[in-house]
Design a protein around this motif. Sequence first.
Motif, PDB file in Angstrom:
ATOM      1  N   ASP A 268       0.831  -1.205   0.000  1.00  0.00           N
ATOM      2  CA  ASP A 268       0.000   0.000   0.000  1.00  0.00           C
ATOM      3  C   ASP A 268       0.867   1.257   0.000  1.00  0.00           C
ATOM      4  OD1 ASP A 268      -2.359   1.339  -0.112  1.00  0.00           O
ATOM      5  OD2 ASP A 268      -2.692   1.351   2.052  1.00  0.00           O
ATOM      6  N   LEU A 269       2.043   1.168   0.598  1.00  0.00           N
ATOM      7  CA  LEU A 269       2.973   2.297   0.570  1.00  0.00           C
ATOM      8  C   LEU A 269       3.270   2.671  -0.883  1.00  0.00           C
ATOM      9  CD1 LEU A 269       4.830   4.128   2.227  1.00  0.00           C
ATOM     10  CD2 LEU A 269       6.582   2.375   2.065  1.00  0.00           C
ATOM     11  N   LEU A 270       3.328   1.652  -1.735  1.00  0.00           N
ATOM     12  CA  LEU A 270       3.644   1.858  -3.144  1.00  0.00           C
ATOM     13  C   LEU A 270       2.416   2.315  -3.932  1.00  0.00           C
ATOM     14  CD1 LEU A 270       6.351   1.373  -4.420  1.00  0.00           C
ATOM     15  CD2 LEU A 270       5.541  -0.831  -5.212  1.00  0.00           C
ATOM     16  N   ILE A 271       1.363   1.500  -3.886  1.00  0.00           N
ATOM     17  CA  ILE A 271       0.195   1.778  -4.735  1.00  0.00           C
ATOM     18  C   ILE A 271      -0.658   2.896  -4.151  1.00  0.00           C
ATOM     19  CG2 ILE A 271      -1.241  -0.021  -3.688  1.00  0.00           C
ATOM     20  CD1 ILE A 271      -2.488  -0.535  -6.341  1.00  0.00           C
ATOM     21  N   GLY A 272      -0.785   2.918  -2.828  1.00  0.00           N
ATOM     22  CA  GLY A 272      -1.695   3.866  -2.219  1.00  0.00           C
ATOM     23  C   GLY A 272      -1.069   5.221  -1.938  1.00  0.00           C
ATOM     24  N   TYR A 273       0.173   5.221  -1.496  1.00  0.00           N
ATOM     25  CA  TYR A 273       0.760   6.488  -1.062  1.00  0.00           C
ATOM     26  C   TYR A 273       1.678   7.099  -2.100  1.00  0.00           C
ATOM     27  CZ  TYR A 273      -1.393   5.722   3.371  1.00  0.00           C
ATOM     28  OH  TYR A 273      -2.333   5.525   4.336  1.00  0.00           O
ATOM     29  N   THR A 274       2.241   6.261  -2.994  1.00  0.00           N
ATOM     30  CA  THR A 274       3.102   6.818  -4.032  1.00  0.00           C
ATOM     31  C   THR A 274       2.401   6.803  -5.385  1.00  0.00           C
ATOM     32  OG1 THR A 274       4.843   5.713  -2.801  1.00  0.00           O
ATOM     33  CG2 THR A 274       5.500   6.814  -4.809  1.00  0.00           C
TER      34      THR A 274
ATOM     35  N   PHE B  93       3.378  -5.177 -10.364  1.00  0.00           N
ATOM     36  CA  PHE B  93       2.773  -6.506 -10.449  1.00  0.00           C
ATOM     37  C   PHE B  93       3.800  -7.582 -10.138  1.00  0.00           C
ATOM     38  CE2 PHE B  93      -0.498  -4.537 -13.365  1.00  0.00           C
ATOM     39  CZ  PHE B  93      -1.505  -4.621 -12.430  1.00  0.00           C
ATOM     40  N   GLY B  94       4.885  -7.171  -9.474  1.00  0.00           N
ATOM     41  CA  GLY B  94       5.915  -8.170  -9.171  1.00  0.00           C
ATOM     42  C   GLY B  94       6.414  -8.059  -7.747  1.00  0.00           C
TER      43      GLY B  94
ATOM     44  N   VAL C 268      -2.034  -7.518  -4.429  1.00  0.00           N
ATOM     45  CA  VAL C 268      -2.798  -6.420  -5.039  1.00  0.00           C
ATOM     46  C   VAL C 268      -4.251  -6.522  -4.596  1.00  0.00           C
ATOM     47  CG1 VAL C 268      -3.511  -5.344  -7.192  1.00  0.00           C
ATOM     48  CG2 VAL C 268      -1.277  -6.401  -7.063  1.00  0.00           C
ATOM     49  N   LEU C 269      -4.788  -7.736  -4.684  1.00  0.00           N
ATOM     50  CA  LEU C 269      -6.190  -7.960  -4.320  1.00  0.00           C
ATOM     51  C   LEU C 269      -6.441  -7.594  -2.856  1.00  0.00           C
ATOM     52  CD1 LEU C 269      -8.947  -9.058  -5.153  1.00  0.00           C
ATOM     53  CD2 LEU C 269      -8.199 -11.317  -4.463  1.00  0.00           C
TER      54      LEU C 269
ATOM     55  N   PHE D 128     -12.119 -15.167  -6.769  1.00  0.00           N
ATOM     56  CA  PHE D 128     -11.166 -14.090  -6.500  1.00  0.00           C
ATOM     57  C   PHE D 128     -10.978 -13.203  -7.727  1.00  0.00           C
ATOM     58  CE2 PHE D 128     -10.096 -17.346  -3.384  1.00  0.00           C
ATOM     59  CZ  PHE D 128     -10.227 -16.586  -2.231  1.00  0.00           C
ATOM     60  N   GLY D 129     -11.014 -13.822  -8.915  1.00  0.00           N
ATOM     61  CA  GLY D 129     -10.936 -13.027 -10.137  1.00  0.00           C
ATOM     62  C   GLY D 129     -12.130 -12.098 -10.257  1.00  0.00           C
ATOM     63  N   VAL D 130     -13.325 -12.661  -9.978  1.00  0.00           N
ATOM     64  CA  VAL D 130     -14.553 -11.862 -10.051  1.00  0.00           C
ATOM     65  C   VAL D 130     -14.497 -10.748  -9.013  1.00  0.00           C
ATOM     66  CG1 VAL D 130     -17.044 -11.916  -9.756  1.00  0.00           C
ATOM     67  CG2 VAL D 130     -15.902 -13.800 -10.917  1.00  0.00           C
ATOM     68  N   LEU D 131     -14.104 -11.117  -7.788  1.00  0.00           N
ATOM     69  CA  LEU D 131     -14.005 -10.149  -6.702  1.00  0.00           C
ATOM     70  C   LEU D 131     -13.069  -9.010  -7.093  1.00  0.00           C
ATOM     71  CD1 LEU D 131     -14.750  -9.640  -3.680  1.00  0.00           C
ATOM     72  CD2 LEU D 131     -12.608 -10.727  -3.100  1.00  0.00           C
ATOM     73  N   TYR D 132     -11.921  -9.383  -7.670  1.00  0.00           N
ATOM     74  CA  TYR D 132     -10.911  -8.409  -8.077  1.00  0.00           C
ATOM     75  C   TYR D 132     -11.507  -7.381  -9.036  1.00  0.00           C
ATOM     76  CZ  TYR D 132      -6.399  -6.855  -9.985  1.00  0.00           C
ATOM     77  OH  TYR D 132      -5.330  -6.119 -10.385  1.00  0.00           O
ATOM     78  N   VAL D 133     -12.139  -7.890 -10.107  1.00  0.00           N
ATOM     79  CA  VAL D 133     -12.693  -6.973 -11.109  1.00  0.00           C
ATOM     80  C   VAL D 133     -13.796  -6.112 -10.501  1.00  0.00           C
ATOM     81  CG1 VAL D 133     -13.923  -6.827 -13.298  1.00  0.00           C
ATOM     82  CG2 VAL D 133     -12.059  -8.452 -13.029  1.00  0.00           C
ATOM     83  N   LEU D 134     -14.664  -6.735  -9.706  1.00  0.00           N
ATOM     84  CA  LEU D 134     -15.775  -5.976  -9.108  1.00  0.00           C
ATOM     85  C   LEU D 134     -15.262  -4.874  -8.193  1.00  0.00           C
ATOM     86  CD1 LEU D 134     -18.446  -8.714  -8.275  1.00  0.00           C
ATOM     87  CD2 LEU D 134     -18.472  -7.005 -10.093  1.00  0.00           C
ATOM     88  N   VAL D 135     -14.243  -5.203  -7.381  1.00  0.00           N
ATOM     89  CA  VAL D 135     -13.723  -4.195  -6.450  1.00  0.00           C
ATOM     90  C   VAL D 135     -13.094  -3.040  -7.208  1.00  0.00           C
ATOM     91  CG1 VAL D 135     -11.985  -3.744  -4.689  1.00  0.00           C
ATOM     92  CG2 VAL D 135     -13.430  -5.743  -4.491  1.00  0.00           C
TER      93      VAL D 135
END
Lengths: 289, 329
Positions: B46-52, B57-58, B246-247, B291-298
């Motif tokens: 989250d430090l990466l995706i959320g704050y920066t 994806f790795g 990520v999820l 989980f795939g469905v959840l991912y896309v929906l979220v």
Amino acid sequence: MMSTFFTLALDGISNSALYFLMAAGLTLIFGLLRVINFAHGGLFVWGAYAATFLYSAMHQFWLSLCAGILIGGLLGWLLERGLLTAVYGDGNQQLLLTMGVLILLSELIEIPFGRDPVLATVPPILHHSWVIDHVTIVAYSLFTIGMGACIFGILVYLLQKTRVGLIIRAGVNNQSLVEARGIPIRRLFTIVFLLGAALAGFAGALAGPYYGSITPSMGMDMQLNAFITVVLGGLGSLSGSLIGSLLIGLTTSFVSYYTPSFAVLANVLLMTLVLLVRPQGLFGEGEIV
Amino acid sequence: MRPVRLAWLLLSTLFLMGFPFVFGSGGGTSLLEQIFVFGAFAMSYDLLIGYTGIVSFGHAMFFGTGAYAVAIVLSKTGGSTVGLLLGFLIAMTISILLSLVVAFLSLRVRHTYFAMVTLAVGQVFFVLAGSQPLRPLTNANDGISVLTPVWLNSNLAVYYFILIFLAIVTLFLHRFIHSPFGEVLRALRENESRAKALGYRIFHYKTLAFLLSGLIATLAGGMYVVVESFVSTSVYDIGSVSLQVVLMTIVGGVGTLYGGLIGAGIILWLQNELANLAGSYPVFNHAEIAFGVLYVLVVRFLPNGILGTLKGRKGRWRWTSQTFKKSQT
């Protein structure tokens, strides 16, 4: 020694043809829409399964290739219309969303076909190989190369000689100016996305008989190589995709001959070398932070 | 407001401290241990995706490297405390070098390259860990079973060890994102060109954020070995680690820090339940698709995740109630 070299080179170029089909779609879509389609591998897999399934059921090779193109295009159209339109302009949302679609597509295909490899047979017309001076020439490889070259020619013609191509190139350069001329750019987005997706589906349809079998996870592998190709060649450039796919295709084939599992490593190292010198890729635009 | 938050914090701490005593060290406790490890991992992400505001994806490249480094050193030293420490030190060194190289390659250009390059580099580690030439080190596809130090042999000790680790990581990240450095990160997330115009060197800030995020992910990977006493190539897997984190982060809420912990809890609990169901009903064999469905929906319909949405709603409620009060007086 020389014969091994030529055999591997031929093999590498036919790899390149498949990578090119993937990379060209990615690059076109990115150039106009500014979207990196992380679902590209999913479209590839669906194209592969559709073509393989149809061929084993009806034994019509050309029809199965068309099925791959159709399913890729259809999924691309649904993806663009249904999901992507909502997140244009938000780069991170696009990345996350298309990646989600890739997961979903790879998982969905497992339900009817399972996780194990499905055999994909080469049609009898192309099921030949010749040995000339110890160099093995496989007919299907030649066919794949021919298809790749054809698509390259068509794309160049489309972009350089037609009105749609002119608008696409204009849209890449200056989107708002194209819109100001009264051209519905959103429709153009859909067309380009559909075209790129159809190319991915076509690559899948070709790849089935080329590799001999297909698995749901091959989409991710193919996508990785396509990403390395476009990053190396420079996003948004068609010639970059061509050169990139040739480099990656040949590297894959030569390294796989000695240590199969290290092909990805070699490709990433190659990409690293290029990025060290040119962070925007060989033919990329100079958008440097 | 403050006392309520303090009460919540105390309650949850007490609950987590007492959990193994009340429920025993069975399935629930080991699930919690996993949630702590992946929670710390998700918070680092989250430090990466959320704050920066950059998407990787790795992230498994760090988690896996931490796991493998600790496992290899532990198994070579026969499970001593020195081995554990040394393993963590080596893991952290590799992690720092790795993040610097990847940042130098991909953060100089537009950050969309970053997502592609991290995906590719992550896959390289997956392939390397399973490759035959590296068998003497990684034991290839068979994985490594490790002996942990004697003081970590009881379930309770492991539980509290991980809990303390989680507490330290949480405290550190909380302090970090509220520091001036964290403010700059958020500034460049919101408006990169403005932050640049103000004179902040974007590349340096992004690189440091990536480095820190990778470091914590590496530690979480090492802790994973302490919990599982086993490591295999699956710690480098794109689907089950890189995309899982990520999820977890987006389900909990991007840019909320604690969201990662909540997301990890929800996803791991769901996974556990679905695995149990698949054991008795074959229909649930394809449960991963959920989980795939959840991912896309979220991503599509709940882009702020659970915690982000709750926070937004609370903020709106407070705003409307206050303006209502003002208009009355």
